[in-house]
Enzyme design. Structure first.
Site, PDB file in Angstrom:
ATOM      1  N   GLU A  56       1.267  -0.610   0.073  1.00 12.94           N
ATOM      2  CA  GLU A  56       0.061  -0.386   0.183  1.00 12.94           C
ATOM      3  C   GLU A  56       1.163   0.956  -0.234  1.00 12.94           C
ATOM      4  O   GLU A  56       1.616   1.860   0.386  1.00 12.94           O
ATOM      5  CB  GLU A  56      -1.137   0.004   1.081  1.00 12.94           C
ATOM      6  CG  GLU A  56      -2.361   0.340   1.000  1.00 12.94           C
ATOM      7  CD  GLU A  56      -3.033  -0.194   0.136  1.00 12.94           C
ATOM      8  OE1 GLU A  56      -2.979   0.221  -1.776  1.00 12.94           O
ATOM      9  OE2 GLU A  56      -3.747  -2.242   0.026  1.00 12.94           O
ATOM     10  N   HIS A  57       0.552   2.398  -0.782  1.00 14.24           N
ATOM     11  CA  HIS A  57       1.461   3.741  -1.012  1.00 14.24           C
ATOM     12  C   HIS A  57       2.632   2.874  -1.423  1.00 14.24           C
ATOM     13  O   HIS A  57       4.207   4.327  -0.792  1.00 14.24           O
ATOM     14  CB  HIS A  57       0.955   4.486  -0.077  1.00 14.24           C
ATOM     15  CG  HIS A  57       0.010   4.988   0.437  1.00 14.24           C
ATOM     16  ND1 HIS A  57      -0.112   6.129   0.258  1.00 14.24           N
ATOM     17  CD2 HIS A  57      -1.623   4.280   1.384  1.00 14.24           C
ATOM     18  CE1 HIS A  57      -1.940   6.392   0.307  1.00 14.24           C
ATOM     19  NE2 HIS A  57      -2.231   5.856   1.016  1.00 14.24           N
ATOM     20  N   THR A  58       2.621   2.084  -1.773  1.00 14.71           N
ATOM     21  CA  THR A  58       4.605   1.888  -2.749  1.00 14.71           C
ATOM     22  C   THR A  58       4.300   2.177  -4.150  1.00 14.71           C
ATOM     23  O   THR A  58       5.291   2.108  -4.641  1.00 14.71           O
ATOM     24  CB  THR A  58       4.303   0.196  -2.741  1.00 14.71           C
ATOM     25  OG1 THR A  58       3.551  -0.326  -2.222  1.00 14.71           O
ATOM     26  CG2 THR A  58       4.796  -0.317  -0.820  1.00 14.71           C
ATOM     27  N   GLY A  81     -16.080   4.599  -3.822  1.00 11.29           N
ATOM     28  CA  GLY A  81     -15.574   5.508  -2.633  1.00 11.29           C
ATOM     29  C   GLY A  81     -14.769   4.340  -1.652  1.00 11.29           C
ATOM     30  O   GLY A  81     -15.009   4.313  -0.228  1.00 11.29           O
ATOM     31  N   LEU A 110     -11.644  -0.372  -3.913  1.00 12.03           N
ATOM     32  CA  LEU A 110     -11.801  -1.404  -4.664  1.00 12.03           C
ATOM     33  C   LEU A 110     -10.832  -0.886  -6.798  1.00 12.03           C
ATOM     34  O   LEU A 110     -11.825  -1.269  -7.108  1.00 12.03           O
ATOM     35  CB  LEU A 110     -13.125  -1.964  -4.281  1.00 12.03           C
ATOM     36  CG  LEU A 110     -13.042  -2.313  -3.051  1.00 12.03           C
ATOM     37  CD1 LEU A 110     -14.359  -3.279  -3.087  1.00 12.03           C
ATOM     38  CD2 LEU A 110     -11.921  -3.571  -2.595  1.00 12.03           C
ATOM     39  N   SER A 111     -10.838   0.659  -6.681  1.00  9.87           N
ATOM     40  CA  SER A 111     -10.605   1.067  -7.481  1.00  9.87           C
ATOM     41  C   SER A 111     -11.611   1.550  -8.732  1.00  9.87           C
ATOM     42  O   SER A 111     -11.473   1.072  -9.697  1.00  9.87           O
ATOM     43  CB  SER A 111      -8.996   0.370  -8.345  1.00  9.87           C
ATOM     44  OG  SER A 111      -8.049   0.608  -7.272  1.00  9.87           O
ATOM     45  N   GLU A 136      -6.153  10.944 -14.244  1.00 13.01           N
ATOM     46  CA  GLU A 136      -6.402  11.063 -12.874  1.00 13.01           C
ATOM     47  C   GLU A 136      -5.319  12.241 -12.140  1.00 13.01           C
ATOM     48  O   GLU A 136      -6.115  13.332 -11.697  1.00 13.01           O
ATOM     49  CB  GLU A 136      -6.738   9.494 -12.331  1.00 13.01           C
ATOM     50  CG  GLU A 136      -7.184  10.181 -10.396  1.00 13.01           C
ATOM     51  CD  GLU A 136      -7.865   7.837 -10.246  1.00 13.01           C
ATOM     52  OE1 GLU A 136      -7.921   7.971  -9.582  1.00 13.01           O
ATOM     53  OE2 GLU A 136      -7.718   7.575 -11.181  1.00 13.01           O
ATOM     54  N   ASP A 142      -3.381   0.328  -9.676  1.00 14.09           N
ATOM     55  CA  ASP A 142      -4.851   0.313 -10.132  1.00 14.09           C
ATOM     56  C   ASP A 142      -5.167   0.412 -11.889  1.00 14.09           C
ATOM     57  O   ASP A 142      -5.667  -0.623 -11.868  1.00 14.09           O
ATOM     58  CB  ASP A 142      -6.258   1.689  -8.965  1.00 14.09           C
ATOM     59  CG  ASP A 142      -5.810   1.736  -8.039  1.00 14.09           C
ATOM     60  OD1 ASP A 142      -4.804   0.923  -7.163  1.00 14.09           O
ATOM     61  OD2 ASP A 142      -6.617   2.462  -7.700  1.00 14.09           O
TER      62      ASP A 142
END
Length: 383
Positions: free
Chosen positions: A36-38, A126, A129-130, A164, A176
């Site tokens: 995550e956030h990598t 929201g 789950l992309s 995005e 994602d």
């Protein structure tokens, strides 16, 4: 949750436009098992595309207008002129994804063509789950189907990410869009976000995924997601690096006390998360649940303590799932943080036990209503 069928979206298109569509295209959402956030730090991630989709029914027209109806937004209708500059609409968010994708396709030299699009999705919005990446990849497929043009999966993913980042305004990484484009059935995908190489990691046939929406809704653009990215970039810059991927953990630990504490903890999460993701991929390949569950638990603790992106309700949900699994499954928050979902993985016979624990304990403890989302790893939009 109820899946949207081709028959349903064909009927909705016909009701909206008065004629049957030419085709229906789909792109899946995703769940990230670990990492995550990598991704925007050029690190490693281990997501799976899931069997929840954005579907677009389409029909060509002999003019330069795109007319879109959004089922999930009460049938709101928008018309976009392909020959006019794409301008962001501040009043409603979903058309900006369409405009951003159109702008990026045109900048890449695609000609595009007019037509009618009916968009419907069953990826929970929201939830982490992309749903946005699923929409972007479905739009790329639909728009290029209208114009008869083609694209490589990785190029499609990069294009969706650029839409995005530069148009919608969320500084997301590539994970994602890439997993939505390239996912493989019955497998997670280990992605190196530096060179975009991928390796399929089969999920054992008797293991299943359970996603649980915490009932805490999240929104990336309006959250602290972009702030976390800036903090990671600042930590890398302290060491003279362009990315945290270029920093090793020993260098970081040696600088404790010199680097400010917030930047240190942000960087420590990313560097240790990269290590955990590689260990988890190997554990999944070996069907070693104990090692996988340990990596997932450590990942959640790091997101909570070093990256500060969990919430009390999310932490409680992970604890409930972990206790119910009793060593036979793993659980962690998934997605960008500040709410959204938790992912669990366990043998098929353990999943009902996890679901029962959530239904029995979670709402009573937090006041939040959970949504149980059984899932399986599915093919990507361009697989």
């Amino acid at each position: 949750m109820t899946a949207i069928t081709d028959t349903q979206i064909n009927q909705w298109f016909t009701q909206a436009f008065g004629n049957a569509p030419l085709a229906v295209v789909k792109a899946p959402g995703r769940v990230n098992l670990i990492g995550e956030h990598t991704d925007y730090n050029q690190g490693f991630v281990l997501p799976a595309a899931i069997n929840y989709y954005t579907a677009i029914a389409l029909s060509p027209e002999d003019h330069r207008q795109i007319t879109i109806v959004a089922h999930n937004f009460e049938g709101e209708r928008v018309q976009i002129d392909l020959d006019q500059p794409m301008v962001k609409d501040p009043s409603t968010s979903w058309p900006n994804y369409v405009r951003g994708v159109i702008q990026q396709l045109q900048q890449q030299g695609f000609q595009l063509a007019g037509g009618k699009l009916y968009i419907a999705g069953d990826v929970p919005a929201g939830a982490g789950l992309s749903s946005s990446a699923s929409l972007e990849m479905a739009l790329v497929r639909a728009l290029l189907r209208l114009s008869g043009e083609s694209i490589e999966p990785t190029q499609a993913a990069l294009l969706g990410q650029a839409a995005e980042n530069h148009f919608v305004g969320c500084n997301c990484g590539i994970m994602d869009q890439l997993i939505s484009a390239c996912g493989q059935a019955s497998s997670a995908l280990l992605i190196d976000c530096r060179d975009l190489s991928t390796r399929a990691v089969p999920i054992p046939a008797d293991w299943e995924l359970l996603i649980v929406h915490s009932g805490v809704k999240r929104g990336l653009v309006d959250s602290e997601y972009n702030q976390r990215r800036h903090q990671c970039e600042a930590a890398a810059a302290f060491f003279g690096k362009t990315s945290l991927r270029d920093l090793n953990l020993e260098e970081l630990l040696a600088a404790e006390g010199q680097l400010d504490d917030l930047s240190f903890r942000r960087a420590r999460h990313v560097l240790t998360e990269n290590q955990r993701t590689l260990l988890a991929a190997d554990a999944l390949k070996r069907a070693d649940m104990l090692s996988l569950a340990k990596a997932m638990a450590e990942s959640h603790a790091s997101m909570r303590d070093d990256f500060n992106i969990t919430t009390p309700a999310i932490d409680k949900l992970v604890a409930i799932l972990t206790n119910a699994a009793a060593g036979e499954g793993g659980a962690r928050m998934t997605g960008g943080g500040f709410g959204g979902c938790v992912v669990a993985i366990a043998p098929k016979q353990v999943i009902p036990r996890l679901m029962a624990a959530v239904e029995r304990e979670y709402q009573a403890a937090t006041g939040c209503e959970p949504t149980l989302i059984p899932a399986r790893a599915s093919e990507g939009a361009f697989a």
